[in-house]
Design a protein around this motif. Structure first.
Motif, PDB file in Angstrom:
ATOM      1  N   ALA A   1      -2.355  15.034  -7.642  1.00 51.16           N
ATOM      2  CA  ALA A   1      -2.481  16.029  -6.582  1.00 51.16           C
ATOM      3  C   ALA A   1      -2.902  15.336  -5.286  1.00 51.16           C
ATOM      4  O   ALA A   1      -3.471  14.240  -5.308  1.00 51.16           O
ATOM      5  CB  ALA A   1      -3.517  17.081  -6.980  1.00 51.16           C
ATOM      6  N   LYS A   2      -2.637  15.975  -4.174  1.00 49.18           N
ATOM      7  CA  LYS A   2      -2.855  15.354  -2.862  1.00 49.18           C
ATOM      8  C   LYS A   2      -4.287  14.856  -2.672  1.00 49.18           C
ATOM      9  O   LYS A   2      -4.507  13.768  -2.132  1.00 49.18           O
ATOM     10  CB  LYS A   2      -2.488  16.351  -1.759  1.00 49.18           C
ATOM     11  N   ALA A   3      -5.278  15.645  -3.102  1.00 50.64           N
ATOM     12  CA  ALA A   3      -6.680  15.265  -2.905  1.00 50.64           C
ATOM     13  C   ALA A   3      -7.052  14.004  -3.675  1.00 50.64           C
ATOM     14  O   ALA A   3      -8.040  13.335  -3.342  1.00 50.64           O
ATOM     15  CB  ALA A   3      -7.596  16.411  -3.322  1.00 50.64           C
ATOM     16  N   LYS A   4      -6.270  13.662  -4.699  1.00 45.94           N
ATOM     17  CA  LYS A   4      -6.592  12.524  -5.559  1.00 45.94           C
ATOM     18  C   LYS A   4      -5.948  11.212  -5.110  1.00 45.94           C
ATOM     19  O   LYS A   4      -6.250  10.152  -5.656  1.00 45.94           O
ATOM     20  CB  LYS A   4      -6.166  12.839  -6.997  1.00 45.94           C
ATOM     21  N   ILE A   5      -5.077  11.275  -4.128  1.00 48.08           N
ATOM     22  CA  ILE A   5      -4.393  10.075  -3.657  1.00 48.08           C
ATOM     23  C   ILE A   5      -5.374   9.218  -2.851  1.00 48.08           C
ATOM     24  O   ILE A   5      -6.014   9.722  -1.918  1.00 48.08           O
ATOM     25  CB  ILE A   5      -3.179  10.450  -2.783  1.00 48.08           C
ATOM     26  N   PRO A   6      -5.539   7.936  -3.190  1.00 52.25           N
ATOM     27  CA  PRO A   6      -6.470   7.082  -2.438  1.00 52.25           C
ATOM     28  C   PRO A   6      -6.118   7.044  -0.952  1.00 52.25           C
ATOM     29  O   PRO A   6      -4.949   6.934  -0.577  1.00 52.25           O
ATOM     30  CB  PRO A   6      -6.292   5.707  -3.084  1.00 52.25           C
ATOM     31  N   ARG A   7      -7.140   7.154  -0.101  1.00 57.65           N
ATOM     32  CA  ARG A   7      -6.922   7.099   1.346  1.00 57.65           C
ATOM     33  C   ARG A   7      -6.785   5.663   1.834  1.00 57.65           C
ATOM     34  O   ARG A   7      -6.340   5.416   2.938  1.00 57.65           O
ATOM     35  CB  ARG A   7      -8.082   7.778   2.086  1.00 57.65           C
ATOM     36  N   ASP A   8      -7.194   4.723   0.990  1.00 56.81           N
ATOM     37  CA  ASP A   8      -7.046   3.309   1.327  1.00 56.81           C
ATOM     38  C   ASP A   8      -6.933   2.515   0.034  1.00 56.81           C
ATOM     39  O   ASP A   8      -7.461   2.935  -1.007  1.00 56.81           O
ATOM     40  CB  ASP A   8      -8.251   2.819   2.142  1.00 56.81           C
TER      41      ASP A   8
ATOM     42  N   ILE B   1       0.839  -1.198   0.000  1.00 57.05           N
ATOM     43  CA  ILE B   1       0.000   0.000   0.000  1.00 57.05           C
ATOM     44  C   ILE B   1       0.874   1.248   0.000  1.00 57.05           C
ATOM     45  O   ILE B   1       0.586   2.228  -0.708  1.00 57.05           O
ATOM     46  CB  ILE B   1      -0.954  -0.015   1.209  1.00 57.05           C
ATOM     47  N   ASP B   2       1.966   1.216   0.769  1.00 55.53           N
ATOM     48  CA  ASP B   2       2.876   2.361   0.797  1.00 55.53           C
ATOM     49  C   ASP B   2       3.475   2.631  -0.583  1.00 55.53           C
ATOM     50  O   ASP B   2       3.637   3.795  -0.981  1.00 55.53           O
ATOM     51  CB  ASP B   2       4.005   2.115   1.806  1.00 55.53           C
ATOM     52  N   ASP B   3       3.789   1.561  -1.319  1.00 55.67           N
ATOM     53  CA  ASP B   3       4.355   1.717  -2.655  1.00 55.67           C
ATOM     54  C   ASP B   3       3.347   2.384  -3.589  1.00 55.67           C
ATOM     55  O   ASP B   3       3.688   3.309  -4.341  1.00 55.67           O
ATOM     56  CB  ASP B   3       4.760   0.345  -3.201  1.00 55.67           C
ATOM     57  N   LEU B   4       2.093   1.937  -3.548  1.00 53.24           N
ATOM     58  CA  LEU B   4       1.063   2.515  -4.414  1.00 53.24           C
ATOM     59  C   LEU B   4       0.733   3.948  -4.007  1.00 53.24           C
ATOM     60  O   LEU B   4       0.484   4.798  -4.861  1.00 53.24           O
ATOM     61  CB  LEU B   4      -0.193   1.645  -4.399  1.00 53.24           C
TER      62      LEU B   4
ATOM     63  N   TRP C   1       3.496   6.052  -5.351  1.00 55.84           N
ATOM     64  CA  TRP C   1       3.334   6.148  -6.803  1.00 55.84           C
ATOM     65  C   TRP C   1       2.279   7.203  -7.149  1.00 55.84           C
ATOM     66  O   TRP C   1       2.490   8.054  -8.024  1.00 55.84           O
ATOM     67  CB  TRP C   1       2.939   4.786  -7.348  1.00 55.84           C
ATOM     68  N   CYS C   2       1.148   7.149  -6.452  1.00 57.63           N
ATOM     69  CA  CYS C   2       0.086   8.130  -6.703  1.00 57.63           C
ATOM     70  C   CYS C   2       0.549   9.531  -6.313  1.00 57.63           C
ATOM     71  O   CYS C   2       0.221  10.512  -6.996  1.00 57.63           O
ATOM     72  CB  CYS C   2      -1.174   7.753  -5.930  1.00 57.63           C
ATOM     73  N   GLY C   3       1.331   9.625  -5.230  1.00 54.43           N
ATOM     74  CA  GLY C   3       1.826  10.923  -4.803  1.00 54.43           C
ATOM     75  C   GLY C   3       2.744  11.574  -5.821  1.00 54.43           C
ATOM     76  O   GLY C   3       2.809  12.798  -5.916  1.00 54.43           O
ATOM     77  N   GLU C   4       3.424  10.753  -6.615  1.00 57.63           N
ATOM     78  CA  GLU C   4       4.312  11.281  -7.653  1.00 57.63           C
ATOM     79  C   GLU C   4       3.546  11.726  -8.895  1.00 57.63           C
ATOM     80  O   GLU C   4       4.070  12.493  -9.710  1.00 57.63           O
ATOM     81  CB  GLU C   4       5.323  10.209  -8.061  1.00 57.63           C
TER      82      GLU C   4
END
Length: 199
Positions: free
Chosen positions: A167-174, A155-158, A161-164
């Motif tokens: 935008a912050k609001a679009k990163i899955p919370r789970d 989960i940390d890897d994904l 990946w999304c953080g790169e």
């Protein structure tokens, strides 16, 4: 619509594009207030609207349902429900209106998040839905089918990946891993089943 209002040329097609406005058609983007987005403001997502003549270039209406027909128009513009952004005259699909989440007032396209997730080399496919949140109203949650279920990405890897790529609001919370996504008989993802699994 009756004609294909967005098309690509045979020699210059781009796989990620819906194309350019077809000659003789009128297509534009409306913002959330129903105002036309300026053409030189590329990158902003809006809703695709089409102007034409009913029963000639646009459908005449829903059978025995004039209320729904009128609700499908905003003035002279037919409101498609499809969201897109525009770069140099070319339209790029950002999902259906129903695929847009409101995270702390910011529009988040589930299609965009899904595309970023499936671009990860260890992800086979992904589906993103909204989960209720006390602070942000709703947040994206991802259901991921890994390429190798015996050795899925973390989960940390994904999240990184999304953080790169988002935008912050679009990163899955789970992130929830599945062997497969639930589908209809024609292959459409049954997102309501995913949503029910969160409750």
């Amino acid at each position: 619509t009756i004609p294909a209002v967005l098309t690509e040329s045979a020699g210059g097609a781009s796989a990620d594009s819906m194309g350019y406005v077809t000659a003789g058609c009128e297509v534009d983007l409306h913002d959330d207030e129903g105002q036309l987005l300026p053409e030189d403001n590329y990158g902003d997502t809006g809703e695709i609207v089409v102007r034409g003549t009913r029963a000639i270039t646009l459908f005449a209406g829903y059978l025995d349902d004039p209320a729904t027909t009128e609700a499908s128009y905003r003035g002279d513009w037919f409101v498609t429900g499809d969201r897109a952004h525009r770069r140099a005259g070319r339209f790029f699909f950002d999902g259906r209106r129903s695929d847009v989440l409101k995270v702390a007032g910011e529009n988040v396209s589930t299609v965009e998040v899904e595309m970023v997730l499936t671009a990860h080399p260890e992800v086979f496919e992904a589906a993103v839905i909204a989960a209720a949140d006390a602070i942000f109203d709703e947040v994206p949650v991802a259901f991921v089918v890994p390429v190798d279920s015996a050795s899925p990405p973390t989960i940390d890897d994904l999240t990184a990946w999304c953080g790169e790529n988002l935008a912050k609001a679009k990163i899955p919370r789970d992130v929830i891993f599945l062997d497969e996504l639930p589908r209809t008989s024609v292959g459409k993802i049954r997102k309501f089943i995913l949503k029910e699994s969160l409750s």
